[in-house]
Design a protein around this motif. Sequence first.
Motif, short mmCIF file in Angstrom:
data_model
loop_
_atom_site.label_atom_id
_atom_site.label_comp_id
_atom_site.label_asym_id
_atom_site.label_seq_id
_atom_site.Cartn_x
_atom_site.Cartn_y
_atom_site.Cartn_z
N LYS A 115 0.77 3.62 2.95
CA LYS A 115 1.26 3.16 4.24
C LYS A 115 2.76 2.89 4.26
N TRP A 123 -0.35 -4.60 4.94
CA TRP A 123 0.08 -3.56 4.01
C TRP A 123 1.10 -4.07 2.99
N TYR A 161 7.06 -2.31 9.64
CA TYR A 161 5.73 -2.79 9.25
C TYR A 161 5.32 -4.01 10.06
N ARG A 191 0.85 -1.19 0.00
CA ARG A 191 0.00 0.00 0.00
C ARG A 191 0.89 1.24 0.00
N GLN A 227 -7.73 -4.17 5.83
CA GLN A 227 -6.66 -3.30 6.29
C GLN A 227 -5.83 -3.91 7.41
N ARG A 244 1.98 -6.02 9.96
CA ARG A 244 1.27 -5.65 8.73
C ARG A 244 1.84 -6.37 7.50
#
Length: 340
Positions: free
Chosen positions: A131, A214, A147, A128, A211, A150
């Motif tokens: 992000k 990412w 991250y 993403r 969500q 994620r």
Amino acid sequence: MVTLATTLPAIGQAAELNVLTWEGYADKSFVEPFEKASGCKVNATYVGSNDDFAPKLAAGGGVYDIITPSIDTIGLMRQAGYIAPIDTAKLKDFGGIYKDFANGPDVSVDGKIWAVPLVWGSISLMYRPDKVSGTPDSIGILFDPAYKGRISMWDDKSAIYWTARYLGYDNIYDLSDEQLEKVKEKLIEQKPLIRKYWATAGELTELFANQEVWVSNTWTGLQSKDINALKKGFVVKEFSPKEKAEGWMDSMQLVKDSPNEDCAYKFMNYMLSPAGQCGIIKVTGYFPTVPGAVSQCLTPEEQKDRKVNDVDFVKTLKMWQMPARLDKYLEVWNAVKAAP
């Protein structure tokens, strides 16, 4: 427009065809026309990893007629005695397949053909951009603590290939014990960063849509298309890492002693025809193995994107191979997943 009317003659009596395959490879958009014209009803069972084929065949007791494993697994299916050689005289468009694939390792062995190349592509990284800072270009994003929680990775032994490339190993399909130990250590070190190992295309799509994730590796063209189509207020992008992307090719294989061989050959013929090739690549976003079959269904820009008549793209990839010590690779990957 591609039609099926001249591809297969209709037959009066319905028959069954049981296919063990990947998501998108038996989509109703192109399977239903096949069923109507051939009289063969397709029953699809889906896998999430190439490591699923052998156990399902071993437990299936003759349930399946066609399987579609990747290039690093088709040799194992032959060695295990699960499949029968292909009679290419029964396949009208076999000669239209890229020669690099039709004559490739484990496709052609000892003068026999053991697999019918279906589609091909690469494994890229997806993220993403709203992000992730900057423009990522490395596998290192999968190991970045920024991250934590994620990140996702495919639940497949190919996690070893990714990590080996990140560590600078070039012989990713024939790693030494010492190299495999380093790979295992790195993957276990990564585990606190992982939100979840995804098993299917749909599962990864949901992880991004909700969500939760990412960053992940991805089947190039498929999941990003599905995620962006959801219009969740963000988009995802893909990139090929500087350490090179992996390449793959999936093939149709005829299960030994299939009771539905007639339908199996009809299906293989159909999937090599314009209707089949156009159907599967429209659904998945992957690349055709029969370039001449897609000239009418893809725009010039789409043909460029799908590497039509650009099989040299393969040379830029680390094409999958069956690991020299498959059992050891599976042992390492299972040890990683079992680690706290």
